[in-house]
Write an enzyme that holds these catalytic residues in place. Structure first.
Site, mmCIF file in Angstrom:
data_model
loop_
_atom_site.group_PDB
_atom_site.id
_atom_site.type_symbol
_atom_site.label_atom_id
_atom_site.label_comp_id
_atom_site.label_asym_id
_atom_site.label_seq_id
_atom_site.Cartn_x
_atom_site.Cartn_y
_atom_site.Cartn_z
ATOM 1 N N ARG A 1 -3.863 -5.752 1.806
ATOM 2 C CA ARG A 1 -2.425 -5.999 1.724
ATOM 3 C C ARG A 1 -1.672 -5.372 2.898
ATOM 4 O O ARG A 1 -0.528 -5.717 3.156
ATOM 5 C CB ARG A 1 -1.858 -5.437 0.422
ATOM 6 C CG ARG A 1 -2.442 -6.050 -0.838
ATOM 7 C CD ARG A 1 -1.980 -5.346 -2.113
ATOM 8 N NE ARG A 1 -0.552 -5.424 -2.293
ATOM 9 C CZ ARG A 1 0.276 -4.380 -2.258
ATOM 10 N NH1 ARG A 1 -0.205 -3.171 -2.016
ATOM 11 N NH2 ARG A 1 1.565 -4.531 -2.452
ATOM 12 N N ARG B 1 -1.044 -3.966 13.305
ATOM 13 C CA ARG B 1 -0.271 -4.702 14.309
ATOM 14 C C ARG B 1 -0.607 -4.225 15.715
ATOM 15 O O ARG B 1 -0.850 -3.038 15.946
ATOM 16 C CB ARG B 1 1.228 -4.522 14.054
ATOM 17 C CG ARG B 1 1.681 -5.087 12.701
ATOM 18 C CD ARG B 1 3.175 -4.947 12.538
ATOM 19 N NE ARG B 1 3.601 -5.447 11.234
ATOM 20 C CZ ARG B 1 4.476 -4.865 10.456
ATOM 21 N NH1 ARG B 1 5.045 -3.735 10.844
ATOM 22 N NH2 ARG B 1 4.816 -5.401 9.304
ATOM 23 N N ARG C 1 -2.356 4.961 -13.068
ATOM 24 C CA ARG C 1 -1.880 6.129 -12.350
ATOM 25 C C ARG C 1 -0.401 6.313 -12.680
ATOM 26 O O ARG C 1 0.316 5.344 -12.933
ATOM 27 C CB ARG C 1 -2.044 5.951 -10.837
ATOM 28 C CG ARG C 1 -3.462 5.741 -10.381
ATOM 29 C CD ARG C 1 -4.328 6.965 -10.581
ATOM 30 N NE ARG C 1 -3.978 8.058 -9.681
ATOM 31 C CZ ARG C 1 -4.547 9.258 -9.709
ATOM 32 N NH1 ARG C 1 -5.461 9.529 -10.624
ATOM 33 N NH2 ARG C 1 -4.197 10.195 -8.861
ATOM 34 N N ARG D 1 3.857 11.694 -0.596
ATOM 35 C CA ARG D 1 4.971 11.354 0.285
ATOM 36 C C ARG D 1 6.242 12.040 -0.193
ATOM 37 O O ARG D 1 6.301 12.570 -1.309
ATOM 38 C CB ARG D 1 5.194 9.839 0.324
ATOM 39 C CG ARG D 1 5.601 9.216 -1.001
ATOM 40 C CD ARG D 1 5.766 7.701 -0.865
ATOM 41 N NE ARG D 1 6.211 7.084 -2.119
ATOM 42 C CZ ARG D 1 6.488 5.795 -2.267
ATOM 43 N NH1 ARG D 1 6.354 4.971 -1.244
ATOM 44 N NH2 ARG D 1 6.884 5.310 -3.433
ATOM 45 N N GLU E 1 6.321 13.304 -4.185
ATOM 46 C CA GLU E 1 5.622 12.515 -5.194
ATOM 47 C C GLU E 1 4.174 12.985 -5.323
ATOM 48 O O GLU E 1 3.467 13.099 -4.328
ATOM 49 C CB GLU E 1 5.637 11.028 -4.832
ATOM 50 C CG GLU E 1 7.016 10.401 -4.878
ATOM 51 C CD GLU E 1 6.986 8.904 -4.650
ATOM 52 O OE1 GLU E 1 5.896 8.291 -4.814
ATOM 53 O OE2 GLU E 1 8.032 8.346 -4.296
ATOM 54 N N TYR F 1 -0.910 -5.112 -10.560
ATOM 55 C CA TYR F 1 0.130 -4.585 -9.679
ATOM 56 C C TYR F 1 0.888 -5.759 -9.079
ATOM 57 O O TYR F 1 0.287 -6.638 -8.446
ATOM 58 C CB TYR F 1 -0.458 -3.721 -8.557
ATOM 59 C CG TYR F 1 0.638 -3.183 -7.661
ATOM 60 C CD1 TYR F 1 1.325 -2.031 -8.016
ATOM 61 C CD2 TYR F 1 1.031 -3.869 -6.517
ATOM 62 C CE1 TYR F 1 2.359 -1.551 -7.228
ATOM 63 C CE2 TYR F 1 2.064 -3.393 -5.730
ATOM 64 C CZ TYR F 1 2.724 -2.240 -6.089
ATOM 65 O OH TYR F 1 3.758 -1.775 -5.326
ATOM 66 N N ASP G 1 4.668 -6.802 -6.962
ATOM 67 C CA ASP G 1 5.960 -6.451 -6.391
ATOM 68 C C ASP G 1 7.072 -7.116 -7.197
ATOM 69 O O ASP G 1 6.837 -8.047 -7.978
ATOM 70 C CB ASP G 1 6.025 -6.891 -4.931
ATOM 71 C CG ASP G 1 5.156 -6.034 -4.030
ATOM 72 O OD1 ASP G 1 5.018 -4.824 -4.308
ATOM 73 O OD2 ASP G 1 4.602 -6.570 -3.051
#
Length: 379
Positions: free
Chosen positions: A171, A175, A247, A277, A298, A346, A348
């Site tokens: 995912r 670049r 999780r 993070r 987190e 999962y 979005d």
């Protein structure tokens, strides 16, 4: 028909609204004292900052129907998400791009040179990656993998990357230019007034009733023609086959004056840093100005019985258990399972909304045709 809907997040709200506009009625339940599920946002009383209470949520999509839909219920402010990563005492850009590569290796490569260089780093002995680590080694080589993915992934999932599916890494982009936008979708935004306001507007219909701090139980199911369950799939069956793995996240609040870290999200890839993070929420609304700031460290861990589930683990053992629950759900009368928890995937936000709209279409079509309302799985 009268629908009982468990969950006042995007899935439950969109389904309730679509069915209400088709002439049905819905009562939406949520065990929490607020709507919008894990997308819930609220103003911090001390700073006025819009807080993403369960961690950052960035809306991004290429789906025109979904984009038009959310814009019908609130103002979406353009927002280009950018992430930084602190590794080995230095700060890098994510996703991995040309600047990240040149920073890490101390080079000044152009795009063509970087492609050739990374191809030399990659492990071409791996034909078909069997797990996250092999996917990373084949994709970018060991040094990039160890710097930005190995430690972070172990902390996020609590497992060695060799036990995590290769699809998790697929995912993420790699670049060979200086583009540091985290997402590639044409529409990227955050609601000006927060996600909770969007969900509230979706639920604002005379044929919809919302009951907060009220769990949906089998007793409620008996009061309706049909139930829509967006809670954990295994919870509907009272965990008869065992618990599916999730999780969850713990948050440690940071308050300060001014600007704490200079960006919305800073990842920490080193294993000796216990958190994954830090998110600083004033940066999710760059159109606003605030003197103070609120940030959150987190910490990821395995969800226990009373924890809020965030991410389905979906490893081999969970897949076996999931198949048992999917079979049971397919045989359950008058129930549709929807959303990331109800289907143990999962997803979005844009996918969640798209699937809720599609599910509503199928339900309305089934009713009109006098057919059985489907369980609506997409696993």
């Amino acid at each position: 028909m009268k629908f009982g809907i468990a969950g006042a997040g995007f899935s439950g709200a969109v389904l309730a609204r679509e069915l209400a506009e088709a002439g049905h009625s819905a009562v939406v339940y949520d065990s929490r004292d607020h709507i919008a599920g894990n997308c819930h946002t609220e103003r911090d009383p001390d700073t006025g900052i819009m807080i993403h209470r369960y961690g950052p949520h960035i809306f991004h999509t290429g789906n025109e129907r979904v984009w038009d839909y959310v814009n019908g219920f609130g103002t979406m402010q353009p927002y280009n998400h950018r992430v930084r990563s602190t590794v080995g005492g230095r700060v890098y850009l994510l996703p991995v791009n040309l600047l990240t590569i040149n920073q890490l290796f101390g080079t000044t490569l152009n795009p063509a040179e970087a492609k050739e260089f990374i191809a030399e780093q990659a492990d071409d002995s791996i034909d078909e990656p069997r797990n996250f680590e092999e996917q990373a080694l084949k994709m970018m080589g060991r040094r990039l993998y160890e710097a930005f993915f190995e430690g972070y992934t172990r902390k996020q999932w609590g497992l060695p990357p060799t036990q995590i599916p290769a699809s998790v890494l697929k995912r993420l982009p790699l670049r060979f230019n200086y583009d540091d936008s985290y997402f590639n979708h044409p529409y990227q935004a955050i609601p000006r007034d927060g996600y909770t306001a969007i969900v509230a507007n979706i639920l604002d219909h005379p044929a919809i009733e919302v009951r907060l701090s009220t769990p949906y139980t089998p007793a409620e199911h008996d009061d309706y023609d049909h139930s829509i369950w967006t809670g954990p799939l295994d919870a509907w069956f009272d965990y008869r086959h065992g618990r599916l793995g999730y999780r969850t996240l713990d948050f440690e609040e940071i308050r300060a004056e001014g600007d704490f870290q200079g960006c919305s999200v800073m990842n920490y890839g080193d294993l000796d840093v216990p958190f994954t993070r830090i998110s600083e929420h004033k940066h999710f609304a760059p159109w606003e100005e605030h003197e103070g700031t609120v940030a959150f460290r987190e910490f990821s861990r395995l969800a226990e019985e009373d924890d809020i589930p965030y991410y389905p683990i979906r490893l081999a053992d969970d897949r076996t258990l999931l198949d048992q629950y999917l079979q049971a759900a397919a045989e359950e009368p008058r129930v549709t399972f929807a959303g990331r928890l109800g289907t143990y995937r999962y997803m979005d936000m844009d996918v969640t909304i798209a699937e809720a709209l599609s599910a509503a279409d199928q339900i309305k079509s089934a009713i009109a045709g006098g057919e059985k309302i489907p369980a609506l799985f997409n696993n």
